[in-house]
Design a protein around this motif. Structure first.
Motif, PDB file in Angstrom:
ATOM      1  N   ASP A  59       0.776  30.048   7.920  1.00  0.00           N
ATOM      2  CA  ASP A  59      -0.382  29.250   7.535  1.00  0.00           C
ATOM      3  C   ASP A  59       0.081  28.070   6.699  1.00  0.00           C
TER       4      ASP A  59
ATOM      5  N   CYS B  71      -8.533  27.076  10.109  1.00  0.00           N
ATOM      6  CA  CYS B  71      -9.018  28.456  10.190  1.00  0.00           C
ATOM      7  C   CYS B  71     -10.181  28.700   9.230  1.00  0.00           C
ATOM      8  N   HIS B  72      -9.947  28.479   7.924  1.00  0.00           N
ATOM      9  CA  HIS B  72     -10.984  28.734   6.933  1.00  0.00           C
ATOM     10  C   HIS B  72     -10.629  28.074   5.602  1.00  0.00           C
ATOM     11  N   ILE B  73     -11.541  28.198   4.643  1.00  0.00           N
ATOM     12  CA  ILE B  73     -11.331  27.696   3.285  1.00  0.00           C
ATOM     13  C   ILE B  73     -11.302  28.900   2.354  1.00  0.00           C
ATOM     14  N   GLU B  74     -10.370  28.860   1.391  1.00  0.00           N
ATOM     15  CA  GLU B  74     -10.290  29.947   0.421  1.00  0.00           C
ATOM     16  C   GLU B  74      -9.918  29.396  -0.946  1.00  0.00           C
TER      17      GLU B  74
ATOM     18  N   SER C 102      -7.805  24.441   2.351  1.00  0.00           N
ATOM     19  CA  SER C 102      -8.005  24.672   3.781  1.00  0.00           C
ATOM     20  C   SER C 102      -6.775  25.380   4.319  1.00  0.00           C
TER      21      SER C 102
ATOM     22  N   TRP D 244      -4.649  26.364   7.647  1.00  0.00           N
ATOM     23  CA  TRP D 244      -4.389  25.985   9.032  1.00  0.00           C
ATOM     24  C   TRP D 244      -3.475  27.037   9.654  1.00  0.00           C
ATOM     25  N   ASP D 245      -4.006  27.785  10.587  1.00  0.00           N
ATOM     26  CA  ASP D 245      -3.307  28.866  11.271  1.00  0.00           C
ATOM     27  C   ASP D 245      -2.366  28.259  12.314  1.00  0.00           C
TER      28      ASP D 245
ATOM     29  N   LYS E 157     -10.066  24.865  -4.147  1.00  0.00           N
ATOM     30  CA  LYS E 157     -10.311  25.319  -2.776  1.00  0.00           C
ATOM     31  C   LYS E 157      -9.263  24.703  -1.856  1.00  0.00           C
TER      32      LYS E 157
ATOM     33  N   ASN F  94      -8.601  21.236   0.033  1.00  0.00           N
ATOM     34  CA  ASN F  94      -9.789  21.197   0.880  1.00  0.00           C
ATOM     35  C   ASN F  94     -10.215  19.768   1.202  1.00  0.00           C
TER      36      ASN F  94
END
Length: 87
Positions: A21, A60-63, A4, A6-7, A2, A26
């Protein structure tokens, strides 16, 4: 793995706005380390940009990481996905 995401938006010397990005493990929570990764990326560019700061770089999100992203992270600690005006 996973990661993180960052935009990040940074103004170039020609007035265009770069959008990219920064992807990090994570588990990495230290914002200054992430900003340093972004600054390292910006130094690799042939043109000048404004400095990176927390005002223009936000979680921004985790992917789930792709193989290419995992390889970058294993080799240099982070990965960059270029979105707009990065070249």
């Amino acid at each position: 793995m996973k990661v993180s995401v960052w935009d990040t938006y940074v103004k170039r010397e020609d007035g265009k706005i770069m959008h990219f990005d920064i992807l990090v493990p994570n588990s990495l929570q230290d914002e200054q380390t992430i900003l340093n990764y972004g600054a390292s990326y910006l130094k690799s560019k042939a043109f000048k940009t404004e400095s990176i700061s927390s005002n223009i770089c936000n979680f921004c999100h985790i992917e789930q990481a792709t193989d290419a992203v995992m390889n970058d992270i294993q080799n240099k600690g982070f990965s960059i996905i270029e979105m707009e005006n990065c070249n």
